[in-house]
Design a protein around this motif. Structure first.
Motif, PDB file in Angstrom:
ATOM      1  N   LYS A 249      20.204 -19.588   6.125  1.00 25.02           N
ATOM      2  CA  LYS A 249      20.121 -18.330   6.889  1.00 25.02           C
ATOM      3  C   LYS A 249      21.472 -18.003   7.509  1.00 25.02           C
ATOM      4  CE  LYS A 249      15.634 -18.713   9.089  1.00 25.02           C
ATOM      5  NZ  LYS A 249      15.029 -18.666  10.346  1.00 25.02           N
TER       6      LYS A 249
ATOM      7  N   HIS B  90      16.134 -10.724  -2.522  1.00 22.68           N
ATOM      8  CA  HIS B  90      14.935 -10.824  -1.688  1.00 22.68           C
ATOM      9  C   HIS B  90      15.230 -11.614  -0.408  1.00 22.68           C
ATOM     10  CE1 HIS B  90      10.744 -11.089  -0.554  1.00 22.68           C
ATOM     11  NE2 HIS B  90      10.862 -12.408  -0.488  1.00 22.68           N
ATOM     12  N   TYR B  91      15.985 -12.699  -0.525  1.00 27.13           N
ATOM     13  CA  TYR B  91      16.333 -13.512   0.646  1.00 27.13           C
ATOM     14  C   TYR B  91      17.257 -12.725   1.582  1.00 27.13           C
ATOM     15  CZ  TYR B  91      17.343 -17.750   3.322  1.00 27.13           C
ATOM     16  OH  TYR B  91      17.466 -18.690   4.317  1.00 27.13           O
TER      17      TYR B  91
ATOM     18  N   GLU C  45      17.301  -9.576   2.011  1.00 24.50           N
ATOM     19  CA  GLU C  45      16.464  -8.581   2.693  1.00 24.50           C
ATOM     20  C   GLU C  45      15.811  -9.170   3.940  1.00 24.50           C
ATOM     21  OE1 GLU C  45      13.770  -7.331  -0.375  1.00 24.50           O
ATOM     22  OE2 GLU C  45      15.249  -6.008  -1.311  1.00 24.50           O
ATOM     23  N   GLN C  46      15.442 -10.446   3.864  1.00 25.25           N
ATOM     24  CA  GLN C  46      14.844 -11.108   5.020  1.00 25.25           C
ATOM     25  C   GLN C  46      15.867 -11.338   6.130  1.00 25.25           C
ATOM     26  OE1 GLN C  46      12.629 -14.657   3.910  1.00 25.25           O
ATOM     27  NE2 GLN C  46      12.181 -13.734   1.925  1.00 25.25           N
ATOM     28  N   LEU C  47      17.116 -11.511   5.772  1.00 26.90           N
ATOM     29  CA  LEU C  47      18.158 -11.796   6.753  1.00 26.90           C
ATOM     30  C   LEU C  47      18.717 -10.537   7.406  1.00 26.90           C
ATOM     31  CD1 LEU C  47      20.150 -14.546   4.825  1.00 26.90           C
ATOM     32  CD2 LEU C  47      18.311 -14.836   6.498  1.00 26.90           C
TER      33      LEU C  47
END
Length: 140
Positions: free
Chosen positions: A6, A40-41, A43-45
């Motif tokens: 992250k 996709h990852y 977008e989460q961050l």
């Protein structure tokens, strides 16, 4: 303290946006492709970075993300705190030996000082200022 993906990918997103600063919004798809990361990852961050006021989203066909502030006004600590939480190497326990407790505090303060004194602009321009010949050669 271990920085997870992250924090590392968050720094990558912010550096990409900083390098692109002034050239308009950049899509997460473009960042993911350039750095071979999962869109996709990313977008989460991006959501917590946006909620913290570090990036702004631009809608539309040519939309994407831009930094909300100058790269000089964003520190590595700002980014890491948003994505990783408080900066501390260990949870200090009341029953810890005073010497160990002092060690943990010193480590936390040293890490915090480095992160707070390193701007996004410093990270963006690091390659230009520090030409590394062999990335596996360390000098002590």
């Amino acid at each position: 303290m271990k920085i997870s993906t992250k924090g590392r990918y968050g720094l990558t997103i912010m550096m990409a946006l900083g390098k692109n600063s002034g050239d308009g919004p950049m899509s997460l798809k473009a960042i993911a492709k350039e750095y071979d990361l999962s869109e996709h990852y990313l977008e989460q961050l991006i959501a917590p970075l946006r909620n913290a006021g570090l990036v702004k989203s631009i809608r539309g066909a040519y939309g994407g993300y831009v930094l909300a502030k100058s790269p000089k006004d964003i520190t590595a600590a700002d980014i890491i705190r948003v994505l990783e939480g408080p900066i501390r190497p260990v949870e200090v326990m009341d029953d810890d030996d005073p010497a160990k407790r002092e060690l943990w505090i010193k480590i936390k303060d040293a890490v915090k000082d480095v992160l707070e004194s390193t701007s996004l602009d410093d990270l963006i321009h690091f390659d230009e200022d520090h030409q590394v010949q062999d990335p596996y050669m360390f000098y002590i």
